[in-house]
Design a protein around this motif. Structure first.
Motif, mmCIF file in Angstrom:
data_model
loop_
_atom_site.group_PDB
_atom_site.id
_atom_site.type_symbol
_atom_site.label_atom_id
_atom_site.label_comp_id
_atom_site.label_asym_id
_atom_site.label_seq_id
_atom_site.Cartn_x
_atom_site.Cartn_y
_atom_site.Cartn_z
ATOM 1 N N LEU A 202 27.074 122.002 -47.935
ATOM 2 C CA LEU A 202 26.247 120.957 -47.339
ATOM 3 C C LEU A 202 26.297 119.707 -48.194
ATOM 4 O O LEU A 202 26.181 119.780 -49.421
ATOM 5 N N VAL A 203 26.463 118.552 -47.543
ATOM 6 C CA VAL A 203 26.505 117.268 -48.246
ATOM 7 C C VAL A 203 25.671 116.264 -47.463
ATOM 8 O O VAL A 203 25.276 116.511 -46.318
ATOM 9 N N SER A 204 25.406 115.149 -48.083
ATOM 10 C CA SER A 204 24.681 114.074 -47.396
ATOM 11 C C SER A 204 25.682 113.041 -46.901
ATOM 12 O O SER A 204 26.624 112.675 -47.617
ATOM 13 N N ILE A 205 25.499 112.595 -45.676
ATOM 14 C CA ILE A 205 26.352 111.569 -45.075
ATOM 15 C C ILE A 205 25.534 110.297 -44.915
ATOM 16 O O ILE A 205 24.418 110.332 -44.394
ATOM 17 N N GLU A 206 26.065 109.180 -45.414
ATOM 18 C CA GLU A 206 25.352 107.919 -45.313
ATOM 19 C C GLU A 206 25.139 107.527 -43.854
ATOM 20 O O GLU A 206 26.006 107.726 -43.000
ATOM 21 N N ARG A 207 23.978 106.972 -43.586
ATOM 22 C CA ARG A 207 23.622 106.578 -42.217
ATOM 23 C C ARG A 207 24.615 105.568 -41.656
ATOM 24 O O ARG A 207 24.959 105.598 -40.474
ATOM 25 N N GLU A 208 25.101 104.681 -42.518
ATOM 26 C CA GLU A 208 26.009 103.627 -42.064
ATOM 27 C C GLU A 208 27.366 104.182 -41.648
ATOM 28 O O GLU A 208 28.126 103.507 -40.949
ATOM 29 N N ASP A 209 27.697 105.400 -42.099
ATOM 30 C CA ASP A 209 28.990 105.994 -41.762
ATOM 31 C C ASP A 209 29.011 106.601 -40.364
ATOM 32 O O ASP A 209 30.079 106.960 -39.866
ATOM 33 N N ILE A 210 27.836 106.734 -39.738
ATOM 34 C CA ILE A 210 27.739 107.382 -38.433
ATOM 35 C C ILE A 210 27.582 106.315 -37.363
ATOM 36 O O ILE A 210 26.715 105.439 -37.472
ATOM 37 N N PRO A 211 28.389 106.349 -36.296
ATOM 38 C CA PRO A 211 28.241 105.364 -35.201
ATOM 39 C C PRO A 211 26.838 105.397 -34.605
ATOM 40 O O PRO A 211 26.179 106.437 -34.571
ATOM 41 N N ALA A 212 26.383 104.244 -34.119
ATOM 42 C CA ALA A 212 25.016 104.110 -33.601
ATOM 43 C C ALA A 212 24.749 105.075 -32.451
ATOM 44 O O ALA A 212 23.683 105.697 -32.383
ATOM 45 N N PHE A 213 25.710 105.214 -31.529
ATOM 46 C CA PHE A 213 25.505 106.102 -30.389
ATOM 47 C C PHE A 213 25.399 107.554 -30.847
ATOM 48 O O PHE A 213 24.613 108.328 -30.299
ATOM 49 N N THR A 214 26.174 107.914 -31.868
ATOM 50 C CA THR A 214 26.099 109.274 -32.412
ATOM 51 C C THR A 214 24.741 109.518 -33.067
ATOM 52 O O THR A 214 24.173 110.600 -32.934
ATOM 53 N N ARG A 215 24.211 108.516 -33.757
ATOM 54 C CA ARG A 215 22.878 108.655 -34.359
ATOM 55 C C ARG A 215 21.827 108.878 -33.286
ATOM 56 O O ARG A 215 20.906 109.696 -33.458
ATOM 57 N N PHE A 216 21.964 108.160 -32.163
ATOM 58 C CA PHE A 216 21.020 108.344 -31.054
ATOM 59 C C PHE A 216 21.111 109.761 -30.500
ATOM 60 O O PHE A 216 20.091 110.414 -30.238
ATOM 61 N N LYS A 217 22.335 110.286 -30.315
ATOM 62 C CA LYS A 217 22.514 111.640 -29.804
ATOM 63 C C LYS A 217 21.944 112.675 -30.773
ATOM 64 O O LYS A 217 21.380 113.688 -30.357
ATOM 65 N N LEU A 218 22.065 112.422 -32.070
ATOM 66 C CA LEU A 218 21.517 113.347 -33.059
ATOM 67 C C LEU A 218 19.992 113.355 -33.017
ATOM 68 O O LEU A 218 19.361 114.402 -33.195
ATOM 69 N N ARG A 219 19.399 112.184 -32.782
ATOM 70 C CA ARG A 219 17.937 112.139 -32.648
ATOM 71 C C ARG A 219 17.497 112.937 -31.425
ATOM 72 O O ARG A 219 16.492 113.674 -31.470
ATOM 73 N N MET A 220 18.217 112.794 -30.331
ATOM 74 C CA MET A 220 17.895 113.560 -29.129
ATOM 75 C C MET A 220 18.087 115.054 -29.362
ATOM 76 O O MET A 220 17.313 115.885 -28.876
ATOM 77 N N SER A 221 19.112 115.403 -30.135
ATOM 78 C CA SER A 221 19.345 116.808 -30.459
ATOM 79 C C SER A 221 18.210 117.368 -31.300
ATOM 80 O O SER A 221 17.778 118.512 -31.103
ATOM 81 N N ALA A 222 17.717 116.572 -32.252
ATOM 82 C CA ALA A 222 16.593 117.021 -33.079
ATOM 83 C C ALA A 222 15.339 117.205 -32.226
ATOM 84 O O ALA A 222 14.573 118.169 -32.420
ATOM 85 N N PHE A 223 15.121 116.301 -31.272
ATOM 86 C CA PHE A 223 13.977 116.438 -30.366
ATOM 87 C C PHE A 223 14.122 117.689 -29.503
ATOM 88 O O PHE A 223 13.146 118.408 -29.259
ATOM 89 N N ARG A 224 15.354 117.970 -29.050
ATOM 90 C CA ARG A 224 15.592 119.186 -28.264
ATOM 91 C C ARG A 224 15.301 120.434 -29.100
ATOM 92 O O ARG A 224 14.740 121.406 -28.590
ATOM 93 N N SER A 225 15.649 120.400 -30.370
ATOM 94 C CA SER A 225 15.371 121.539 -31.255
ATOM 95 C C SER A 225 13.872 121.765 -31.404
ATOM 96 O O SER A 225 13.407 122.911 -31.438
ATOM 97 N N ARG A 226 13.103 120.669 -31.472
ATOM 98 C CA ARG A 226 11.652 120.813 -31.566
ATOM 99 C C ARG A 226 11.082 121.417 -30.284
ATOM 100 O O ARG A 226 10.147 122.237 -30.329
ATOM 101 N N LEU A 227 11.626 121.021 -29.141
ATOM 102 C CA LEU A 227 11.171 121.611 -27.877
ATOM 103 C C LEU A 227 11.484 123.099 -27.824
ATOM 104 O O LEU A 227 10.661 123.897 -27.346
ATOM 105 N N LEU A 228 12.646 123.494 -28.306
ATOM 106 C CA LEU A 228 13.000 124.911 -28.338
ATOM 107 C C LEU A 228 12.056 125.686 -29.247
ATOM 108 O O LEU A 228 11.670 126.821 -28.951
ATOM 109 N N HIS A 229 11.683 125.067 -30.351
ATOM 110 C CA HIS A 229 10.725 125.711 -31.259
ATOM 111 C C HIS A 229 9.372 125.885 -30.574
ATOM 112 O O HIS A 229 8.701 126.910 -30.750
ATOM 113 N N ASN A 230 8.982 124.896 -29.762
ATOM 114 C CA ASN A 230 7.708 125.008 -29.037
ATOM 115 C C ASN A 230 7.754 126.116 -27.992
ATOM 116 O O ASN A 230 6.733 126.756 -27.716
ATOM 117 N N TYR A 231 8.908 126.359 -27.398
ATOM 118 C CA TYR A 231 9.042 127.482 -26.476
ATOM 119 C C TYR A 231 8.650 128.787 -27.166
ATOM 120 O O TYR A 231 7.927 129.613 -26.603
#
Length: 276
Positions: free
Chosen positions: A142-171
């Motif tokens: 595991l390593v850390s990836i700088e925010r600037e290295d990730i395309p903006a649209f990919t960052r948005f998709k990752l945020r949505m993925s994290a929100f989906r993970s929280r919904l699954l946890h609520n299930y």
């Protein structure tokens, strides 16, 4: 006059949508024709960001990864399908999840390798993958990836993925477990990681496996409910137009929430076209 203006506006929007669809189709065809995969003859180090929740089958862990560094050189980000092999089924030393940064030393296998079946190659190419990687679990860190290295649209998709993970946890918190959790997660959020081989086989034999894949059926139900709630008693044209805009926005928001699978994108595009 008002009726003429309304028709002209509708024709303008319709023309724009048709032009956009044709442009996207041409872009896809050109991308397929000029496709250039990524491959390497010798192992090399790379770093990337995990785009999907890990899918575990026996000792194999499958990931979608966006590679941003090869060696110490930053490259134009590209998607690769990663398969990690564990020493045993119980080996779970790395908490890899969507959004995790990982590093590994391995060889990039091009999609035109003789080991890749043509049907699977077409699928990977349609999903935007440039290569495959096969490595052992022990070679990944595991390593850390700088925010600037990730395309903006990919960052948005990752945020949505994290929100989906929280919904699954609520299930799980609401008492949905086992096969019930697997089916509900697949039908509502497009997450099929909880589906085991036995459950997949059961739905396949019964001829109902299509309900586990998000498609026009699911989006059509959501669209009908939104249409009934938001447009049923609205008479004024401008408010109906606003309601349709909000429905389309909600529909595409849901598509992004479930990871934007091709089946859902196609269905949302058709519903948008019909609404306009």
């Amino acid at each position: 006059m008002e009726s003429s203006t309304r028709h002209n506006f509708t024709r303008g929007i319709l023309s724009f949508v048709l032009f956009f669809c044709v442009l996207c189709s041409i872009r896809v065809l050109l991308a397929m024709h000029t496709y250039k995969g990524i491959s390497s003859e010798t192992p090399c180090s790379w770093r990337g960001i995990v785009l999907s929740q890990p899918s575990v089958t026996g000792k194999a862990v499958r990931l979608d990864v966006l590679v941003v560094y090869v060696g110490e050189k930053r490259v134009s980000p590209f998607k690769t399908k990663v398969v990690l092999y564990r020493s045993s089924i119980l080996d779970d030393t790395l908490p890899i999840r969507s959004g995790s940064g990982i590093a590994c030393v391995s060889r990039f296998q091009g999609l035109y390798s003789s080991k890749v079946k043509p049907s699977y190659r077409r699928y990977l190419m349609s999903q935007g993958f440039k290569s495959q990687i096969f490595a052992t679990y022990q070679k990944v860190s595991l390593v850390s990836i700088e925010r600037e290295d990730i395309p903006a649209f990919t960052r948005f998709k990752l945020r949505m993925s994290a929100f989906r993970s929280r919904l699954l946890h609520n299930y799980s918190r609401f008492g949905i477990t086992g096969d019930n959790l697997a089916v509900v997660s697949a039908m509502t959020l497009g997450d099929r990681s909880f589906l085991d081989a036995g459950l997949r086989e059961t739905y396949s034999v019964s001829g109902a496996s299509h309900v586990l894949a998000l498609s026009g059926l699911h989006l059509g139900i959501i669209y009908s409910i939104l249409l009934m709630l938001m447009c049923r008693k609205i008479r004024l044209y401008k408010w109906r137009l606003f309601s349709h805009f909000m429905i389309i926005l909600t529909l595409w928001g849901y598509v992004m929430l479930v990871g934007a699978p091709m089946s859902a994108v196609r269905s949302a595009s058709m519903l948008t076209f019909c609404t306009v």
